[in-house]
Design a protein around this motif. Structure first.
Motif, PDB file in Angstrom:
ATOM      1  N   LEU A   1       0.829  -1.209   0.000  1.00  0.00           N
ATOM      2  CA  LEU A   1       0.000   0.000   0.000  1.00  0.00           C
ATOM      3  C   LEU A   1       0.861   1.256   0.000  1.00  0.00           C
ATOM      4  N   PHE A   2       1.856   1.302   0.869  1.00  0.00           N
ATOM      5  CA  PHE A   2       2.677   2.498   0.991  1.00  0.00           C
ATOM      6  C   PHE A   2       3.547   2.728  -0.246  1.00  0.00           C
ATOM      7  N   LYS A   3       4.031   1.653  -0.869  1.00  0.00           N
ATOM      8  CA  LYS A   3       4.860   1.797  -2.073  1.00  0.00           C
ATOM      9  C   LYS A   3       4.042   2.172  -3.296  1.00  0.00           C
ATOM     10  N   SER A   4       2.755   1.841  -3.304  1.00  0.00           N
ATOM     11  CA  SER A   4       1.923   2.112  -4.484  1.00  0.00           C
ATOM     12  C   SER A   4       1.108   3.398  -4.344  1.00  0.00           C
ATOM     13  N   ARG A   5       1.454   4.243  -3.371  1.00  0.00           N
ATOM     14  CA  ARG A   5       0.731   5.510  -3.185  1.00  0.00           C
ATOM     15  C   ARG A   5       0.831   6.387  -4.425  1.00  0.00           C
ATOM     16  N   VAL A   6      -0.234   7.113  -4.690  1.00  0.00           N
ATOM     17  CA  VAL A   6      -0.193   8.110  -5.754  1.00  0.00           C
ATOM     18  C   VAL A   6       0.698   9.260  -5.287  1.00  0.00           C
ATOM     19  N   ALA A   7       1.157  10.063  -6.233  1.00  0.00           N
ATOM     20  CA  ALA A   7       2.101  11.144  -5.919  1.00  0.00           C
ATOM     21  C   ALA A   7       1.568  12.090  -4.842  1.00  0.00           C
ATOM     22  N   ASP A   8       0.267  12.397  -4.889  1.00  0.00           N
ATOM     23  CA  ASP A   8      -0.333  13.316  -3.905  1.00  0.00           C
ATOM     24  C   ASP A   8      -0.220  12.771  -2.483  1.00  0.00           C
ATOM     25  N   ASP A   9      -0.258  11.459  -2.335  1.00  0.00           N
ATOM     26  CA  ASP A   9      -0.170  10.848  -1.002  1.00  0.00           C
ATOM     27  C   ASP A   9       1.268  10.763  -0.486  1.00  0.00           C
ATOM     28  N   CYS A  10       2.236  11.145  -1.312  1.00  0.00           N
ATOM     29  CA  CYS A  10       3.632  11.206  -0.864  1.00  0.00           C
ATOM     30  C   CYS A  10       3.971  12.588  -0.311  1.00  0.00           C
ATOM     31  N   LEU A  11       2.994  13.509  -0.420  1.00  0.00           N
ATOM     32  CA  LEU A  11       3.130  14.852   0.139  1.00  0.00           C
ATOM     33  C   LEU A  11       2.254  14.957   1.377  1.00  0.00           C
ATOM     34  N   CYS A  12       2.623  15.825   2.292  1.00  0.00           N
ATOM     35  CA  CYS A  12       1.830  16.021   3.508  1.00  0.00           C
ATOM     36  C   CYS A  12       0.473  16.641   3.151  1.00  0.00           C
ATOM     37  N   ALA A  13      -0.592  16.051   3.646  1.00  0.00           N
ATOM     38  CA  ALA A  13      -1.945  16.549   3.383  1.00  0.00           C
ATOM     39  C   ALA A  13      -2.162  17.933   3.983  1.00  0.00           C
ATOM     40  N   ASP A  14      -1.427  18.265   5.027  1.00  0.00           N
ATOM     41  CA  ASP A  14      -1.634  19.543   5.710  1.00  0.00           C
ATOM     42  C   ASP A  14      -0.761  20.669   5.176  1.00  0.00           C
ATOM     43  N   CYS A  15       0.524  20.408   4.989  1.00  0.00           N
ATOM     44  CA  CYS A  15       1.440  21.497   4.604  1.00  0.00           C
ATOM     45  C   CYS A  15       2.045  21.322   3.222  1.00  0.00           C
ATOM     46  N   GLY A  16       1.857  20.163   2.603  1.00  0.00           N
ATOM     47  CA  GLY A  16       2.386  19.915   1.264  1.00  0.00           C
ATOM     48  C   GLY A  16       3.843  19.514   1.211  1.00  0.00           C
ATOM     49  N   ALA A  17       4.480  19.313   2.369  1.00  0.00           N
ATOM     50  CA  ALA A  17       5.898  18.943   2.398  1.00  0.00           C
ATOM     51  C   ALA A  17       6.115  17.576   1.750  1.00  0.00           C
ATOM     52  N   ILE A  18       7.268  17.428   1.127  1.00  0.00           N
ATOM     53  CA  ILE A  18       7.664  16.154   0.534  1.00  0.00           C
ATOM     54  C   ILE A  18       8.076  15.215   1.669  1.00  0.00           C
ATOM     55  N   GLY A  19       7.801  13.943   1.504  1.00  0.00           N
ATOM     56  CA  GLY A  19       8.229  12.963   2.496  1.00  0.00           C
ATOM     57  C   GLY A  19       7.196  12.701   3.567  1.00  0.00           C
ATOM     58  N   ALA A  20       5.967  12.477   3.157  1.00  0.00           N
ATOM     59  CA  ALA A  20       4.901  12.166   4.111  1.00  0.00           C
ATOM     60  C   ALA A  20       5.070  10.721   4.563  1.00  0.00           C
ATOM     61  N   ASP A  21       5.796  10.532   5.657  1.00  0.00           N
ATOM     62  CA  ASP A  21       6.055   9.183   6.138  1.00  0.00           C
ATOM     63  C   ASP A  21       5.299   8.870   7.427  1.00  0.00           C
ATOM     64  N   TRP A  22       4.203   9.569   7.629  1.00  0.00           N
ATOM     65  CA  TRP A  22       3.278   9.332   8.728  1.00  0.00           C
ATOM     66  C   TRP A  22       1.867   9.350   8.139  1.00  0.00           C
ATOM     67  N   ALA A  23       0.903   8.887   8.905  1.00  0.00           N
ATOM     68  CA  ALA A  23      -0.487   8.932   8.433  1.00  0.00           C
ATOM     69  C   ALA A  23      -1.427   9.155   9.607  1.00  0.00           C
ATOM     70  N   SER A  24      -2.497   9.877   9.332  1.00  0.00           N
ATOM     71  CA  SER A  24      -3.607   9.950  10.274  1.00  0.00           C
ATOM     72  C   SER A  24      -4.580   8.875   9.823  1.00  0.00           C
ATOM     73  N   VAL A  25      -4.655   7.787  10.574  1.00  0.00           N
ATOM     74  CA  VAL A  25      -5.577   6.702  10.252  1.00  0.00           C
ATOM     75  C   VAL A  25      -7.004   7.244  10.300  1.00  0.00           C
ATOM     76  N   SER A  26      -7.280   8.114  11.246  1.00  0.00           N
ATOM     77  CA  SER A  26      -8.617   8.670  11.439  1.00  0.00           C
ATOM     78  C   SER A  26      -9.169   9.314  10.181  1.00  0.00           C
ATOM     79  N   CYS A  27      -8.329  10.059   9.479  1.00  0.00           N
ATOM     80  CA  CYS A  27      -8.764  10.778   8.275  1.00  0.00           C
ATOM     81  C   CYS A  27      -8.243  10.142   7.002  1.00  0.00           C
ATOM     82  N   GLY A  28      -7.417   9.111   7.133  1.00  0.00           N
ATOM     83  CA  GLY A  28      -6.889   8.432   5.962  1.00  0.00           C
ATOM     84  C   GLY A  28      -5.942   9.280   5.144  1.00  0.00           C
ATOM     85  N   VAL A  29      -5.232  10.219   5.783  1.00  0.00           N
ATOM     86  CA  VAL A  29      -4.328  11.112   5.062  1.00  0.00           C
ATOM     87  C   VAL A  29      -2.881  10.878   5.493  1.00  0.00           C
TER      88      VAL A  29
END
Length: 194
Positions: free
Chosen positions: A15-43
């Motif tokens: 799942l993590f390796k097949s993420r779309v490009a948008d999911d590799c960026l932080c949902a909140d600030c747009g930073a590259i390297g989104a290596d955490w997730a909010s399970v609650s919101c799925g982001v």
């Protein structure tokens, strides 16, 4: 590791390796390297934003490090698989007043609770919540009014861990030894010790 742990690890890695490009960026600030997730919101989140989410607590945002898939369970994986940054952003765009809120207020809003209910319904097969009217979406939610299945499981684990720690401290103060729950569950403690 047992087969269940291995299959969850493999599912998480895929799942993590097949993420779309948008999911590799932080949902909140747009930073590259989104290596955490909010399970609650799925982001997906960067470390700094994940720390802010963690400060809100499990009842608002259950946060997990991607950690190459280690420690993820199928229940949590469903939320990020069915969520994603684009789905969250699309839903948020319908509520401009919520978009302008500071991050902590946004994730503590009625909108965020609605979105968590929506995602939970997708993941568990529950009935979908009614959409919010724009005039109430920015209002604060009642903390703890709703817990998703993933949040409830994480909260139960946390309470269990705290109880075990308190029990061990009490036993130590009494000069006693109490086996851990994990040893009991693993079958390391026989019924004769009870």
């Amino acid at each position: 590791q047992d087969k269940g742990d291995q299959s969850e690890l493999q599912a998480a890695l895929q799942l993590f390796k097949s993420r779309v490009a948008d999911d590799c960026l932080c949902a909140d600030c747009g930073a590259i390297g989104a290596d955490w997730a909010s399970v609650s919101c799925g982001v997906y989140l960067c470390r700094a934003c994940a720390e802010e989410h963690e400060s809100l607590g499990i009842r608002v945002s259950l946060v997990r490090q991607l950690n190459d898939g280690w420690g993820w369970v199928q229940r949590e994986l469903r939320y990020v698989a069915h969520g994603g940054n684009a789905a969250f952003r699309t839903s948020l765009e319908r509520y401009p007043a919520v978009q302008s809120l500071p991050r902590a207020e946004r994730y503590s809003s009625r909108f965020a609770e609605y979105y968590r209910r929506h995602l939970d319904a997708i993941c568990t097969g529950a009935m979908q919540p009614q959409p919010l009217s724009p005039d109430v979406a920015a209002q604060p939610s009642t903390k703890g009014e709703f817990l998703s299945a993933a949040e409830a499981a994480a909260l139960a684990q946390e309470v269990s861990r705290r109880f075990e720690t308190a029990l061990q401290q009490w036993a130590s103060a009494q000069g006693r030894s109490i086996p851990s729950w994990r040893a009991w569950e693993a079958g390391e403690i026989g019924r004769a010790h009870v």
